[in-house]
Design a protein around this motif. Structure first.
Motif, short mmCIF file in Angstrom:
data_model
loop_
_atom_site.label_atom_id
_atom_site.label_comp_id
_atom_site.label_asym_id
_atom_site.label_seq_id
_atom_site.Cartn_x
_atom_site.Cartn_y
_atom_site.Cartn_z
N ASP A 213 0.81 -1.21 0.00
CA ASP A 213 0.00 0.00 0.00
C ASP A 213 0.84 1.27 0.00
OD1 ASP A 213 -2.50 -1.41 0.13
OD2 ASP A 213 -2.10 -1.80 2.25
N GLY A 214 2.17 1.10 -0.10
CA GLY A 214 3.04 2.26 -0.17
C GLY A 214 3.42 2.84 1.18
N PHE A 215 3.35 2.03 2.24
CA PHE A 215 3.70 2.49 3.57
C PHE A 215 4.97 1.79 4.07
CE2 PHE A 215 -0.75 3.73 3.56
CZ PHE A 215 -0.73 4.94 4.25
N LEU A 216 5.80 2.54 4.76
CA LEU A 216 6.94 1.96 5.47
C LEU A 216 6.50 1.74 6.90
CD1 LEU A 216 9.96 1.18 5.54
CD2 LEU A 216 10.44 3.56 6.19
N GLN A 217 6.34 0.49 7.27
CA GLN A 217 5.84 0.15 8.60
C GLN A 217 6.89 0.43 9.68
OE1 GLN A 217 2.70 -0.79 9.35
NE2 GLN A 217 2.12 -0.67 7.18
N LYS A 218 6.43 0.78 10.87
CA LYS A 218 7.34 1.12 11.97
C LYS A 218 8.26 -0.05 12.32
CE LYS A 218 7.44 2.91 16.71
NZ LYS A 218 6.62 3.41 17.86
N ASP A 219 7.71 -1.26 12.41
CA ASP A 219 8.53 -2.42 12.75
C ASP A 219 9.60 -2.67 11.68
OD1 ASP A 219 7.10 -2.80 15.06
OD2 ASP A 219 5.85 -4.42 14.26
N THR A 220 9.25 -2.42 10.44
CA THR A 220 10.21 -2.60 9.35
C THR A 220 11.34 -1.58 9.46
OG1 THR A 220 8.45 -3.41 7.91
CG2 THR A 220 10.49 -2.67 6.85
N ALA A 221 10.97 -0.33 9.70
CA ALA A 221 11.98 0.72 9.85
C ALA A 221 12.88 0.45 11.06
CB ALA A 221 11.31 2.08 9.99
N ARG A 222 12.30 -0.04 12.14
CA ARG A 222 13.09 -0.35 13.33
C ARG A 222 14.16 -1.39 13.02
NH1 ARG A 222 16.29 -1.51 16.30
NH2 ARG A 222 16.24 -1.90 18.55
N ALA A 223 13.82 -2.36 12.19
CA ALA A 223 14.74 -3.47 11.91
C ALA A 223 15.96 -3.04 11.11
CB ALA A 223 14.00 -4.58 11.18
N VAL A 224 15.91 -1.89 10.45
CA VAL A 224 17.08 -1.46 9.68
C VAL A 224 18.20 -0.97 10.60
CG1 VAL A 224 16.59 1.02 9.32
CG2 VAL A 224 17.74 -0.29 7.53
N TYR A 225 17.84 -0.50 11.80
CA TYR A 225 18.85 0.12 12.66
C TYR A 225 19.87 -0.88 13.19
CZ TYR A 225 16.58 4.62 12.47
OH TYR A 225 16.08 5.82 12.01
N ASP A 226 19.49 -2.14 13.38
CA ASP A 226 20.47 -3.14 13.82
C ASP A 226 20.83 -4.11 12.70
OD1 ASP A 226 18.22 -4.73 13.62
OD2 ASP A 226 18.17 -5.32 15.73
N GLY A 227 20.38 -3.80 11.49
CA GLY A 227 20.74 -4.62 10.33
C GLY A 227 19.91 -5.86 10.12
N SER A 228 18.97 -6.15 11.03
CA SER A 228 18.18 -7.38 10.87
C SER A 228 17.28 -7.32 9.64
CB SER A 228 17.36 -7.66 12.14
OG SER A 228 16.54 -6.55 12.47
N LEU A 229 16.90 -6.13 9.22
CA LEU A 229 16.10 -6.01 8.01
C LEU A 229 16.87 -6.48 6.78
CD1 LEU A 229 13.53 -5.06 6.54
CD2 LEU A 229 14.58 -2.80 6.34
N PHE A 230 18.18 -6.25 6.77
CA PHE A 230 18.99 -6.68 5.63
C PHE A 230 18.92 -8.20 5.45
CE2 PHE A 230 21.80 -2.86 6.83
CZ PHE A 230 21.01 -1.99 6.09
N VAL A 231 18.96 -8.91 6.57
CA VAL A 231 18.87 -10.37 6.51
C VAL A 231 17.54 -10.79 5.92
CG1 VAL A 231 18.90 -12.49 7.88
CG2 VAL A 231 20.43 -10.61 8.49
N THR A 232 16.46 -10.15 6.38
CA THR A 232 15.12 -10.46 5.89
C THR A 232 15.01 -10.21 4.39
OG1 THR A 232 14.15 -9.89 8.03
CG2 THR A 232 12.67 -9.94 6.14
N LEU A 233 15.52 -9.05 3.95
CA LEU A 233 15.44 -8.71 2.53
C LEU A 233 16.28 -9.67 1.67
CD1 LEU A 233 15.68 -4.80 2.71
CD2 LEU A 233 13.66 -6.17 2.16
#
Length: 244
Positions: A213-233
């Motif tokens: 829907d074109g939104f950056l979710q808060k939990d998703t944004a939080r995960a970038v700060y410790d790099g865990s989002l990179f693993v998910t992506l």
């Protein structure tokens, strides 16, 4: 058992040696994991960058950054350009520098600083574009949210403030217009490099991690700060999970 005629070392004499060995072990252990010698990073910013350190040597090279960006979903041309910018700007800032009175190995090079003092810069064989994770806090730019403090630690209150102030259409998510509003509000006076860095970071995050829907979710944004989002992506794109 001590040989005849030899004095048995006293506990008082041996204790300082044991204490020194213990200090060495503890110091080393704080920088390396028990298995494989991989560094153990303590701040969120170090953990964020460590994803790209695929050989776990504490240094992120240009090629590691480029490969990591491709794993998380950037195209080849974009990843190449972004890696050159990231390592070109941050690498020199994180390079370890020690005073010339320090005892260093022969692998050093001298640099004359503008204040006239001579310092020895660790490096000799590595590129100035290499990012030293140990010193990554020196690469923090201005005109950002403050969600990292000066040491690279995550600041929850500052992160929450982003969504309290700017998440209007949805309470825990930001659309592209709200992200732009947030970035502009955080601009420091005449901090052109900080403006550019902030825009590049948030635009990249939004393009890679926005929902349908074109939104950056808060939990998703939080995960970038410790790099865990990179693993998910990376896993989503069928790639490896990176370093550490």
């Amino acid at each position: 058992m001590a040989a005849a005629g030899q004095r048995r070392p006293s506990l008082r004499a041996v204790a300082p040696v044991h204490l020194l060995l213990l200090m060495i072990v503890v110091s080393f252990g704080s920088q390396a994991a028990a298995v494989g010698g991989a560094p153990t990073w303590t701040t969120a910013l170090q953990q964020h960058v460590a994803y790209f350190d695929t050989d776990n040597d504490g240094i992120v090279t240009y090629s590691e950054t480029e490969a990591g960006l491709r794993r998380i979903g950037l195209g080849a041309a974009t990843a190449t350009a972004a890696a050159a910018l990231i390592n070109g700007v941050i690498g020199p800032k994180t390079r370890p520098v020690r005073s010339s009175s320090s005892r260093l190995s022969a692998r050093v090079q001298y640099s004359n600083l503008t204040d006239g003092s001579d310092k020895i810069e660790d490096n000799a064989t590595t590129s100035r574009m290499d990012i030293y994770i140990e010193n990554i806090q020196k690469g923090i730019h201005g005109s950002d949210t403050g969600s990292y403090d000066a040491q690279g630690r995550f600041v929850q209150a500052k992160f929450d403030e982003i969504f309290i102030k700017y998440a209007k259409a949805e309470p825990n998510a930001l659309n592209q217009t709200e992200l732009e509003e947030m970035r502009h509000a955080n601009r420091g006076s005449n901090d052109y490099s900080g403006w550019a860095a902030s825009k590049a970071e948030w635009d990249m995050l939004y393009s890679l991690a926005k929902d349908k829907d074109g939104f950056l979710q808060k939990d998703t944004a939080r995960a970038v700060y410790d790099g865990s989002l990179f693993v998910t992506l990376a896993q989503k794109n069928g790639g490896s999970s990176g370093g550490n």
